[in-house]
Design a protein around this motif. Structure first.
Motif, PDB file in Angstrom:
ATOM      1  N   TYR A   6       0.836  -1.194   0.000  1.00 44.41           N
ATOM      2  CA  TYR A   6       0.000   0.000   0.000  1.00 44.41           C
ATOM      3  C   TYR A   6       0.880   1.256   0.000  1.00 44.41           C
ATOM      4  O   TYR A   6       0.660   2.175  -0.787  1.00 44.41           O
ATOM      5  CB  TYR A   6      -0.933  -0.003   1.216  1.00 44.41           C
ATOM      6  CG  TYR A   6      -2.041   1.013   1.133  1.00 44.41           C
ATOM      7  CD1 TYR A   6      -3.292   0.646   0.655  1.00 44.41           C
ATOM      8  CD2 TYR A   6      -1.853   2.324   1.539  1.00 44.41           C
ATOM      9  CE1 TYR A   6      -4.325   1.567   0.567  1.00 44.41           C
ATOM     10  CE2 TYR A   6      -2.872   3.253   1.458  1.00 44.41           C
ATOM     11  CZ  TYR A   6      -4.108   2.871   0.972  1.00 44.41           C
ATOM     12  OH  TYR A   6      -5.129   3.787   0.881  1.00 44.41           O
ATOM     13  N   VAL A   7       1.869   1.272   0.868  1.00 47.60           N
ATOM     14  CA  VAL A   7       2.777   2.417   0.966  1.00 47.60           C
ATOM     15  C   VAL A   7       3.509   2.632  -0.358  1.00 47.60           C
ATOM     16  O   VAL A   7       3.622   3.755  -0.845  1.00 47.60           O
ATOM     17  CB  VAL A   7       3.767   2.226   2.140  1.00 47.60           C
ATOM     18  CG1 VAL A   7       4.848   3.282   2.132  1.00 47.60           C
ATOM     19  CG2 VAL A   7       3.015   2.219   3.467  1.00 47.60           C
ATOM     20  N   LEU A   8       3.982   1.551  -0.978  1.00 45.25           N
ATOM     21  CA  LEU A   8       4.713   1.655  -2.241  1.00 45.25           C
ATOM     22  C   LEU A   8       3.815   2.167  -3.370  1.00 45.25           C
ATOM     23  O   LEU A   8       4.200   3.081  -4.106  1.00 45.25           O
ATOM     24  CB  LEU A   8       5.318   0.306  -2.619  1.00 45.25           C
ATOM     25  CG  LEU A   8       6.168   0.324  -3.883  1.00 45.25           C
ATOM     26  CD1 LEU A   8       7.458  -0.445  -3.665  1.00 45.25           C
ATOM     27  CD2 LEU A   8       5.422  -0.255  -5.062  1.00 45.25           C
ATOM     28  N   PHE A   9       2.617   1.609  -3.516  1.00 44.58           N
ATOM     29  CA  PHE A   9       1.708   2.052  -4.579  1.00 44.58           C
ATOM     30  C   PHE A   9       1.247   3.489  -4.338  1.00 44.58           C
ATOM     31  O   PHE A   9       1.086   4.258  -5.290  1.00 44.58           O
ATOM     32  CB  PHE A   9       0.509   1.104  -4.702  1.00 44.58           C
ATOM     33  CG  PHE A   9       0.759  -0.085  -5.575  1.00 44.58           C
ATOM     34  CD1 PHE A   9       0.284  -0.119  -6.876  1.00 44.58           C
ATOM     35  CD2 PHE A   9       1.472  -1.181  -5.116  1.00 44.58           C
ATOM     36  CE1 PHE A   9       0.508  -1.220  -7.702  1.00 44.58           C
ATOM     37  CE2 PHE A   9       1.708  -2.287  -5.925  1.00 44.58           C
ATOM     38  CZ  PHE A   9       1.228  -2.303  -7.219  1.00 44.58           C
ATOM     39  N   ARG A  10       1.059   3.870  -3.092  1.00 47.47           N
ATOM     40  CA  ARG A  10       0.686   5.247  -2.773  1.00 47.47           C
ATOM     41  C   ARG A  10       1.799   6.206  -3.192  1.00 47.47           C
ATOM     42  O   ARG A  10       1.540   7.254  -3.772  1.00 47.47           O
ATOM     43  CB  ARG A  10       0.388   5.360  -1.277  1.00 47.47           C
ATOM     44  CG  ARG A  10      -0.324   6.617  -0.889  1.00 47.47           C
ATOM     45  CD  ARG A  10      -0.729   6.580   0.595  1.00 47.47           C
ATOM     46  NE  ARG A  10      -1.683   7.621   0.879  1.00 47.47           N
ATOM     47  CZ  ARG A  10      -1.391   8.910   0.986  1.00 47.47           C
ATOM     48  NH1 ARG A  10      -0.151   9.316   0.806  1.00 47.47           N
ATOM     49  NH2 ARG A  10      -2.321   9.806   1.251  1.00 47.47           N
ATOM     50  N   GLU A  11       3.028   5.847  -2.895  1.00 47.17           N
ATOM     51  CA  GLU A  11       4.182   6.646  -3.308  1.00 47.17           C
ATOM     52  C   GLU A  11       4.259   6.747  -4.828  1.00 47.17           C
ATOM     53  O   GLU A  11       4.572   7.804  -5.378  1.00 47.17           O
ATOM     54  CB  GLU A  11       5.473   6.033  -2.743  1.00 47.17           C
ATOM     55  CG  GLU A  11       6.732   6.773  -3.139  1.00 47.17           C
ATOM     56  CD  GLU A  11       6.844   8.172  -2.541  1.00 47.17           C
ATOM     57  OE1 GLU A  11       7.640   8.965  -3.077  1.00 47.17           O
ATOM     58  OE2 GLU A  11       6.151   8.470  -1.559  1.00 47.17           O
ATOM     59  N   ALA A  12       3.969   5.666  -5.519  1.00 47.88           N
ATOM     60  CA  ALA A  12       3.972   5.678  -6.989  1.00 47.88           C
ATOM     61  C   ALA A  12       2.961   6.688  -7.526  1.00 47.88           C
ATOM     62  O   ALA A  12       3.246   7.411  -8.485  1.00 47.88           O
ATOM     63  CB  ALA A  12       3.672   4.281  -7.536  1.00 47.88           C
ATOM     64  N   ILE A  13       1.792   6.755  -6.916  1.00 44.75           N
ATOM     65  CA  ILE A  13       0.782   7.720  -7.354  1.00 44.75           C
ATOM     66  C   ILE A  13       1.270   9.143  -7.097  1.00 44.75           C
ATOM     67  O   ILE A  13       1.194   9.998  -7.979  1.00 44.75           O
ATOM     68  CB  ILE A  13      -0.569   7.462  -6.652  1.00 44.75           C
ATOM     69  CG1 ILE A  13      -1.167   6.134  -7.132  1.00 44.75           C
ATOM     70  CG2 ILE A  13      -1.541   8.618  -6.908  1.00 44.75           C
ATOM     71  CD1 ILE A  13      -2.387   5.677  -6.349  1.00 44.75           C
TER      72      ILE A  13
END
Length: 109
Positions: A6-13
């Motif tokens: 979740y943290v990684l995909f949020r950062e990607a956005i």
């Protein structure tokens, strides 16, 4: 508490970076657009522009709704942002939206 995915995909956005990962045993190349929850599960609406798929990936890519608990080997990378053309209908992947690239990232620029 949010998962590592979740943290990684949020950062990607937030940074408009691509994500490479495994999902359903297939290598995926994605641009995540919306992240949040549906029925208590972490989910992300992404545009898959390359990689493998259990169904045929059309030229240019396809929208994918992913359960983040099923994602493995996720990595951020630089590269062009892919989003496909306009949505045909309102998204139903993420019921409780935490972050939407179009509202929370681009609108603030």
């Amino acid at each position: 508490m949010q998962s590592t995915n979740y943290v990684l995909f949020r950062e990607a956005i937030l940074t408009e970076k691509q994500v490479t990962c495994l999902y359903g045993g297939k290598r995926r190349e994605l641009c995540p657009v919306i992240i949040g929850h549906a029925k208590g599960e972490e989910k992300v609406l992404s545009y898959q522009f390359a990689g493998e798929s259990t169904s045929r990936l059309p030229p240019g890519g396809k929208w994918r709704c992913l359960y983040l608990s099923r994602v493995t080997e996720a990595r951020l990378r630089d590269g062009p942002w892919h989003e496909g053309s306009r949505h045909q209908s309102e998204q139903s992947c993420v019921a409780d939206v935490d972050l939407d690239v179009n509202i929370h990232v681009r609108h603030r620029r």
